[in-house]
Design a protein around this motif. Structure first.
Motif, PDB file in Angstrom:
ATOM      1  N   ALA A 114       0.895  -1.084  -0.080  1.00 41.86           N
ATOM      2  CA  ALA A 114       0.204  -0.269  -0.014  1.00 41.86           C
ATOM      3  C   ALA A 114       0.968   1.331  -0.147  1.00 41.86           C
ATOM      4  O   ALA A 114       0.516   2.388  -0.412  1.00 41.86           O
ATOM      5  N   TYR A 115       2.269   1.206   0.787  1.00 39.43           N
ATOM      6  CA  TYR A 115       2.872   2.759   0.678  1.00 39.43           C
ATOM      7  C   TYR A 115       3.371   2.672  -0.725  1.00 39.43           C
ATOM      8  O   TYR A 115       4.031   3.778  -0.993  1.00 39.43           O
ATOM      9  N   GLN A 116       3.812   1.364  -1.250  1.00 40.92           N
ATOM     10  CA  GLN A 116       4.733   1.527  -2.377  1.00 40.92           C
ATOM     11  C   GLN A 116       3.579   1.910  -3.879  1.00 40.92           C
ATOM     12  O   GLN A 116       3.594   2.719  -5.032  1.00 40.92           O
ATOM     13  N   LEU A 117       1.787   1.897  -3.329  1.00 41.56           N
ATOM     14  CA  LEU A 117       1.138   2.173  -4.249  1.00 41.56           C
ATOM     15  C   LEU A 117       1.435   3.990  -4.273  1.00 41.56           C
ATOM     16  O   LEU A 117       0.882   4.663  -5.758  1.00 41.56           O
ATOM     17  N   GLN A 118       1.161   4.408  -2.393  1.00 39.59           N
ATOM     18  CA  GLN A 118       0.694   5.555  -2.140  1.00 39.59           C
ATOM     19  C   GLN A 118       2.170   6.189  -3.204  1.00 39.59           C
ATOM     20  O   GLN A 118       1.546   7.853  -3.866  1.00 39.59           O
ATOM     21  N   ARG A 119       3.330   5.649  -3.484  1.00 41.88           N
ATOM     22  CA  ARG A 119       4.383   6.342  -3.816  1.00 41.88           C
ATOM     23  C   ARG A 119       4.484   5.894  -5.617  1.00 41.88           C
ATOM     24  O   ARG A 119       4.199   7.359  -5.807  1.00 41.88           O
ATOM     25  N   THR A 120       4.151   5.859  -5.530  1.00 44.64           N
ATOM     26  CA  THR A 120       3.789   5.222  -6.903  1.00 44.64           C
ATOM     27  C   THR A 120       2.684   6.546  -7.728  1.00 44.64           C
ATOM     28  O   THR A 120       2.686   6.933  -8.858  1.00 44.64           O
ATOM     29  N   ASP A 121       1.418   6.280  -7.167  1.00 45.24           N
ATOM     30  CA  ASP A 121       0.908   7.166  -7.358  1.00 45.24           C
ATOM     31  C   ASP A 121       1.063   9.079  -7.759  1.00 45.24           C
ATOM     32  O   ASP A 121       1.040   9.331  -8.158  1.00 45.24           O
ATOM     33  N   THR A 122       1.219   9.048  -6.455  1.00 48.00           N
ATOM     34  CA  THR A 122       2.085  10.001  -6.023  1.00 48.00           C
ATOM     35  C   THR A 122       2.984  10.465  -7.655  1.00 48.00           C
ATOM     36  O   THR A 122       3.537  12.111  -8.207  1.00 48.00           O
ATOM     37  N   ALA A 123       3.921   9.770  -7.878  1.00 47.25           N
ATOM     38  CA  ALA A 123       4.884  10.114  -8.699  1.00 47.25           C
ATOM     39  C   ALA A 123       3.560   9.950 -10.519  1.00 47.25           C
ATOM     40  O   ALA A 123       4.353  11.115 -11.068  1.00 47.25           O
ATOM     41  N   ILE A 124       2.955   9.394 -10.330  1.00 47.66           N
ATOM     42  CA  ILE A 124       2.638   9.273 -11.713  1.00 47.66           C
ATOM     43  C   ILE A 124       2.022  10.947 -12.110  1.00 47.66           C
ATOM     44  O   ILE A 124       1.968  11.419 -12.836  1.00 47.66           O
ATOM     45  N   ARG A 125       1.259  11.224 -10.651  1.00 49.32           N
ATOM     46  CA  ARG A 125       0.609  12.483 -10.492  1.00 49.32           C
ATOM     47  C   ARG A 125       1.677  13.687 -10.951  1.00 49.32           C
ATOM     48  O   ARG A 125       1.207  14.382 -11.724  1.00 49.32           O
ATOM     49  N   GLU A 126       2.422  13.769 -10.605  1.00 46.14           N
ATOM     50  CA  GLU A 126       3.628  14.690 -10.664  1.00 46.14           C
ATOM     51  C   GLU A 126       4.198  14.094 -11.970  1.00 46.14           C
ATOM     52  O   GLU A 126       4.173  15.838 -12.251  1.00 46.14           O
ATOM     53  N   LEU A 127       3.742  12.924 -12.189  1.00 49.78           N
ATOM     54  CA  LEU A 127       5.181  13.107 -14.046  1.00 49.78           C
ATOM     55  C   LEU A 127       3.703  13.838 -15.110  1.00 49.78           C
ATOM     56  O   LEU A 127       3.617  14.274 -15.650  1.00 49.78           O
ATOM     57  N   ALA A 128       1.885  13.482 -14.492  1.00 51.36           N
ATOM     58  CA  ALA A 128       2.033  13.693 -15.173  1.00 51.36           C
ATOM     59  C   ALA A 128       1.534  15.298 -15.551  1.00 51.36           C
ATOM     60  O   ALA A 128       1.267  15.805 -16.940  1.00 51.36           O
ATOM     61  N   ALA A 129       1.463  15.948 -14.237  1.00 53.60           N
ATOM     62  CA  ALA A 129       1.519  16.951 -14.126  1.00 53.60           C
ATOM     63  C   ALA A 129       2.258  18.204 -14.798  1.00 53.60           C
ATOM     64  O   ALA A 129       2.246  19.228 -15.241  1.00 53.60           O
ATOM     65  N   GLN A 130       4.083  17.603 -14.991  1.00 47.59           N
ATOM     66  CA  GLN A 130       4.865  18.317 -15.745  1.00 47.59           C
ATOM     67  C   GLN A 130       4.845  17.662 -17.158  1.00 47.59           C
ATOM     68  O   GLN A 130       5.321  18.933 -18.108  1.00 47.59           O
ATOM     69  N   GLU A 131       4.290  16.891 -17.630  1.00 44.93           N
ATOM     70  CA  GLU A 131       3.723  16.846 -18.873  1.00 44.93           C
ATOM     71  C   GLU A 131       2.723  17.633 -19.097  1.00 44.93           C
ATOM     72  O   GLU A 131       2.848  18.105 -20.601  1.00 44.93           O
TER      73      GLU A 131
END
Length: 113
Positions: free
Chosen positions: A21-38
């Protein structure tokens, strides 16, 4: 510290679930950040493209057509309606009367360059 062999299978699965669950949360955060950056990168690229082009606001009633820089917010052209420097020069020389936007002053960038 407890002996790992003494931890029940149920507790091991709960620990594993917490870690995942911790890893999923970190992955979701990274996805949101990368999507915003793109999204920002796409916006910057579109803005840069617009800034390098020109657009013509069509004649309205008695008002003549107006030439704008592509990034001018005074007139929003439809997507893909930007002119390059040569097309803008051609429009200015072949159009019977076209005025320059007083806000973005597109004529300054129509010079040879």
């Amino acid at each position: 510290m407890a002996d790992p062999s003494q931890i029940s299978r149920l507790d091991k699965l709960r620990i594993t679930r917490e870690y995942l669950a911790y890893q999923l949360q970190r992955t979701d955060t990274a996805i949101r950040e990368l999507a915003a950056q793109e999204k920002q990168n796409r916006h910057r690229a579109e803005q840069a493209r617009a800034d390098q082009g020109w657009k013509i606001q069509p004649k309205r009633g008695e008002a003549p057509p107006v030439l704008h820089r592509g990034g001018c917010a005074t007139y929003k052209a439809k997507d893909g309606m930007l002119l390059d420097r040569g097309q803008a020069r051609l429009a200015v020389t072949h159009e019977t009367y076209i005025v320059m936007c007083e806000i973005c002053t597109p004529q300054t960038d129509l010079q040879e360059g």
